[in-house]
Design a protein around this motif. Structure first.
Motif, short mmCIF file in Angstrom:
data_model
loop_
_atom_site.label_atom_id
_atom_site.label_comp_id
_atom_site.label_asym_id
_atom_site.label_seq_id
_atom_site.Cartn_x
_atom_site.Cartn_y
_atom_site.Cartn_z
N ALA A 1 0.84 -1.21 0.00
CA ALA A 1 0.00 0.00 0.00
C ALA A 1 0.87 1.26 0.00
N ALA A 2 1.96 1.24 0.77
CA ALA A 2 2.86 2.39 0.81
C ALA A 2 3.52 2.59 -0.55
N ALA A 3 3.96 1.51 -1.19
CA ALA A 3 4.61 1.63 -2.50
C ALA A 3 3.65 2.21 -3.53
N CYS A 4 2.41 1.76 -3.52
CA CYS A 4 1.43 2.28 -4.49
C CYS A 4 1.12 3.76 -4.22
N ARG A 5 1.01 4.12 -2.94
CA ARG A 5 0.76 5.52 -2.58
C ARG A 5 1.94 6.39 -3.00
N MET A 6 3.15 5.88 -2.80
CA MET A 6 4.35 6.64 -3.15
C MET A 6 4.51 6.77 -4.66
N ALA A 7 4.13 5.72 -5.39
CA ALA A 7 4.27 5.77 -6.86
C ALA A 7 3.23 6.68 -7.49
N GLY A 8 2.03 6.71 -6.94
CA GLY A 8 1.00 7.61 -7.45
C GLY A 8 0.40 7.20 -8.77
N ARG A 9 0.61 5.96 -9.19
CA ARG A 9 0.05 5.50 -10.46
C ARG A 9 0.15 3.97 -10.50
N SER A 10 -0.23 3.37 -11.62
CA SER A 10 -0.08 1.94 -11.84
C SER A 10 0.85 1.72 -13.02
N LEU A 11 1.32 0.50 -13.17
CA LEU A 11 2.08 0.16 -14.37
C LEU A 11 1.17 0.25 -15.58
N THR A 12 1.66 0.85 -16.64
CA THR A 12 0.88 0.89 -17.88
C THR A 12 1.00 -0.43 -18.62
N ALA A 13 0.07 -0.66 -19.53
CA ALA A 13 0.13 -1.88 -20.34
C ALA A 13 1.43 -1.91 -21.15
N GLY A 14 1.86 -0.75 -21.61
CA GLY A 14 3.10 -0.70 -22.38
C GLY A 14 4.30 -1.07 -21.53
N GLU A 15 4.34 -0.57 -20.27
CA GLU A 15 5.45 -0.94 -19.38
C GLU A 15 5.44 -2.43 -19.10
N TRP A 16 4.24 -2.98 -18.88
CA TRP A 16 4.15 -4.42 -18.61
C TRP A 16 4.71 -5.21 -19.79
N ARG A 17 4.34 -4.83 -20.99
CA ARG A 17 4.83 -5.56 -22.18
C ARG A 17 6.34 -5.42 -22.34
N THR A 18 6.89 -4.29 -21.90
CA THR A 18 8.34 -4.10 -22.00
C THR A 18 9.07 -5.13 -21.15
N TYR A 19 8.55 -5.40 -19.96
CA TYR A 19 9.26 -6.29 -19.04
C TYR A 19 8.81 -7.75 -19.18
N LEU A 20 7.51 -7.97 -19.41
CA LEU A 20 6.99 -9.34 -19.50
C LEU A 20 6.09 -9.45 -20.72
N PRO A 21 6.67 -9.45 -21.93
CA PRO A 21 5.84 -9.47 -23.14
C PRO A 21 5.00 -10.73 -23.30
N ASP A 22 5.40 -11.83 -22.66
CA ASP A 22 4.69 -13.10 -22.83
C ASP A 22 3.68 -13.38 -21.72
N ARG A 23 3.48 -12.44 -20.83
CA ARG A 23 2.53 -12.64 -19.73
C ARG A 23 1.43 -11.60 -19.81
N GLU A 24 0.20 -12.03 -19.60
CA GLU A 24 -0.95 -11.13 -19.66
C GLU A 24 -0.79 -10.03 -18.60
N PRO A 25 -0.99 -8.76 -18.98
CA PRO A 25 -0.85 -7.67 -18.00
C PRO A 25 -1.78 -7.86 -16.81
N GLN A 26 -1.27 -7.50 -15.64
CA GLN A 26 -2.05 -7.59 -14.40
C GLN A 26 -2.16 -6.21 -13.77
N GLU A 27 -3.21 -6.02 -13.02
CA GLU A 27 -3.40 -4.76 -12.33
C GLU A 27 -2.37 -4.63 -11.22
N VAL A 28 -1.64 -3.54 -11.23
CA VAL A 28 -0.65 -3.25 -10.19
C VAL A 28 -1.05 -1.91 -9.57
N CYS A 29 -1.36 -1.92 -8.30
CA CYS A 29 -1.85 -0.72 -7.60
C CYS A 29 -3.19 -0.27 -8.18
#
Length: 700
Positions: A672-700
């Motif tokens: 919860a602290a990390a999500c509050r500090m980040a102030g956003r979620s991972l975008t679909a594009g960021e997810w594909r950059t790091y894990l292109p073969d895994r379905e994007p998941q909701e982060v924060c």
């Protein structure tokens, strides 16, 4: 086939989680690192992903929250209105919640480069974009607002025509004096205006200050203006318009002066930005008070409402305590935090803005994040020991007349404060009995004392034989107090009466040499105690049999702690290695490694032996007490000893000042602290950059 498929999927998930954690450690932006750390933990909550999430959190431990906004060029706090007021010149003047940074209301017609506020937030002033000015427009170049953001009834009159104001806009902390630099659309010389807001209809002065027209800052009584430009600080007499002084950085013993000035609440000093420095100047004499180094351009400078704290924001957010009767001390050094900074909540929080549209709130109290610091404590340096149940801390000052203090670990409230009545030398130690009922103190005197921890009453004192000086003490579970001396002897005493239970052991003679006993660590459920003899290494002494055997584990022991059942020994070395040793088998469960270096002498197991903690060099680390796997670390900033809080739900760092830092071991709270500090979620594009073969998941 189904079982094999599940194993393959689990293996792939574990690999992806580790990949995200590794990317979190490499990420350049704090928000990206936090989100990758959370994503890795969500895929698989393992020791590796926990450690990576904590490493991301540790990059900005004072950060409370982040909000992504339009490009921002200025911000101010209205304490009276409970609002953070920001200028997004391409969008609107925005009023935001001080608690959440969420947008409450906006005023597009008042968008502009700058906003300032009085210390109490009752008076707010904004500069308005030049394209919003002119005949038929409702507002002038500078507009006064009430605390709720509405346009004030009384406005400054007599503003120069066909001119506009950028960021050179200031208010005195009491909200009485307003100054602004008016720029000419036709390219003429700037004019600096000064208004007394008790009588705002006409300006007190309109002055041509030449090259030093930047950041005009009135004195508390409005008779003087401080301004900067071309590397100089100009001190102007408002009544005559003449310069009393024009100071260079060299005149102040500093580098070239920059473009930001701030006045303290009492008007006694100004802060001036300089090349890699902030200079404090006495307003009465124009003499330098202090030069505070910064890692680069200090950017904007700002005093808290009380004037007791000062901040600069440029290449790093720096916050200092600036008491009137002592040198400044640094509270916070956080890189890449923003270009503008203001204080809120009585100096307990700092707010920063970055031009690219990030607002941050920073905790300056150490009480609002995953790591919380108690207040109180002692002004005298000393040592600390955490009670077995984690509810109290024993502090022993190292002053010439030592004082024993017992404080509540959560609040810092003093429960007992007792004069020890012993001389203090190089050896000062304290210990809790395993049940927490007794405390002992040795101070390098020829005596040792024991006290009732519940009442603070002294129960007994024991004078040692002639020429013996107490170095360390430790209680055993069977009711004895062991006292080591500088001559290498170990006294075995009744814990409450301090009467000898047997003849003292000459440990130095047993190990074939001489030297002080420099540690005593009883092994639970046995008559053995681990002790270090200066110059002779670490030995396992059997108290009842009177024997000593060298602890031959292939590493020189610096710090050590036994598990509650005595079967495992956590070991640290001076090189920062940490390992876990099986005492009964004589084998390493986890061989010492400096992969996560902790050169600390203070180690502590939790109550059931499932975790062990080490404190070293201002950091607090955790390891699995059964496998030795690293579980993560946080920066605490202080040196001290490690201990677990009540129920092992938190980890404590008790500092030599008697103040305690508490790390809540709540993984959901970390997320919860990390999500509050980040102030956003991972975008679909960021997810594909790091894990292109895994379905994007909701982060924060």
């Amino acid at each position: 086939a189904t079982s094999a498929s599940r194993r393959a999927e689990a293996s792939a998930t574990s690999a992806d989680a580790r990949l995200l954690g590794a990317e979190a450690l490499r990420a350049g932006d704090v928000d990206t690192a936090l989100l990758l750390g959370v994503a890795g933990w969500q895929l698989e909550a393992s020791s590796d992903t926990r450690a990576n999430l904590l490493a991301a959190l540790d990059r900005a431990p004072a950060l409370l929250r982040t909000e992504r906004v339009a490009r921002t060029t200025s911000l101010a706090v209205s304490e009276a209105g409970g609002r953070l007021v920001t200028q997004a010149p391409e969008r609107a003047l925005e009023l935001r919640s001080l608690d959440t940074l969420a947008l409450v209301s906006e005023r597009p017609e008042l968008r502009g480069p700058a906003v300032v506020a009085s210390a109490d937030g009752v008076v707010v002033a904004v500069s308005v974009m030049s394209e919003l000015l002119g005949p038929g427009r409702p507002h002038g170049a500078v507009v006064l607002l009430d605390a709720d953001g509405s346009v004030a009834a009384a406005q400054p009159g007599g503003m120069p025509e066909r001119r506009y104001v950028q960021q050179d806009l200031t208010l005195t902390p009491d909200g009485r004096w307003l100054a602004a630099t008016f720029l000419d659309r036709a390219g003429g010389a700037p004019l600096v205006g000064l208004w007394d807001l008790d009588r705002p209809a006409t300006p007190v002065a309109l002055l041509d200050l030449g090259p030093q027209s930047g950041d005009p800052t009135p004195s508390a009584d409005g008779t003087t203006l401080y301004s900067v430009g071309e590397g100089r600080l100009r001190v102007t007499d408002v009544g005559t318009g003449r310069a009393r002084r024009v100071l260079t950085g060299a005149d102040l013993g500093a580098g070239e002066l920059g473009g930001s000035v701030a006045l303290s609440a009492d008007g006694a000093q100004i802060a001036v930005a300089a090349d890699r420095q902030v200079v404090l100047v006495a307003t009465a004499t124009n003499a330098r008070l202090a030069v505070l180094p910064t890692p680069g351009d200090p950017g904007g400078v700002s005093f808290s409402g009380s004037g007791s704290r000062l901040a600069s924001a440029g290449e790093a957010l720096l916050v200092w305590d600036v008491p009137s009767d002592a040198p400044p001390t640094e509270l916070l050094d956080q890189p890449d935090a923003g270009s503008w900074v203001v204080f809120g909540e009585g100096g307990r929080t700092a707010y920063t803005a970055q031009f690219d549209g990030l607002l941050h709130a920073w905790d300056l109290t150490g009480t609002q994040g995953i790591l919380r610091r108690s207040v109180g404590g002692s002004d005298d340096p000393g040592l600390a020991r955490v009670s077995p149940d984690g509810r109290r801390v024993l502090h022993v000052s190292t002053a010439p007349d030592p004082v024993l203090t017992i404080v509540d670990s959560a609040s810092g409230a003093v429960q007992h404060e007792v004069a020890v009545g012993q001389d203090a030398t190089n050896y000062v130690d304290g210990a809790w009995s395993p049940d927490g009922r007794l405390v002992s103190v040795t101070t390098g005197d020829d005596a040792v004392g024991v006290w009732d921890s519940a009442t603070g009453d002294r129960l007994a004192t024991r004078d040692l034989p002639v020429d013996e000086i107490a170095s360390y003490g430790a209680f055993t579970a069977d009711g004895r107090l062991l006292v080591g001396t500088t001559t290498g002897r170990m006294h075995v005493l009744d814990a409450r009466t301090l009467e000898p239970e047997r003849e003292a052991l000459d440990v130095a003679a047993l190990v074939g040499g001489e030297g002080a006993l420099s540690s005593l660590i009883p092994r639970p459920r046995s008559d053995q105690v681990l002790t270090a003899v200066d110059g002779r290494g670490t030995w396992l002494v059997d108290v009842d049999r009177g024997t000593a055997d060298r602890l031959d584990i292939g590493h020189e022991v610096f710090g050590a702690a036994y598990s509650p059942d005595g079967s495992r020994l956590a070991v640290t070395t001076r090189e920062g290695e940490v390992g876990l040793y099986a005492v009964d088998t004589g084998r390493w469960i986890a061989a010492p490694t400096a992969r996560h270096p902790f050169a600390g002498w203070s180690a502590s197991f939790n109550g059931d032996g499932t975790e062990v903690a080490v404190a070293a060099s201002g950091r607090l680390g955790r390891w699995d007490g059964r496998t030795g796997a690293f579980l993560g670390a946080v920066t605490v900033g202080d040196d001290g000893v490690a201990g677990y809080g009540p129920g092992a739900s938190s980890l404590l760092l008790a500092g030599g000042s008697g103040r305690t830092s508490t790390w809540a071991l709540d993984e959901q709270g970390w997320v919860a602290a990390a999500c509050r500090m980040a102030g956003r979620s991972l975008t679909a594009g960021e997810w594909r950059t790091y894990l292109p073969d895994r379905e994007p998941q909701e982060v924060c």
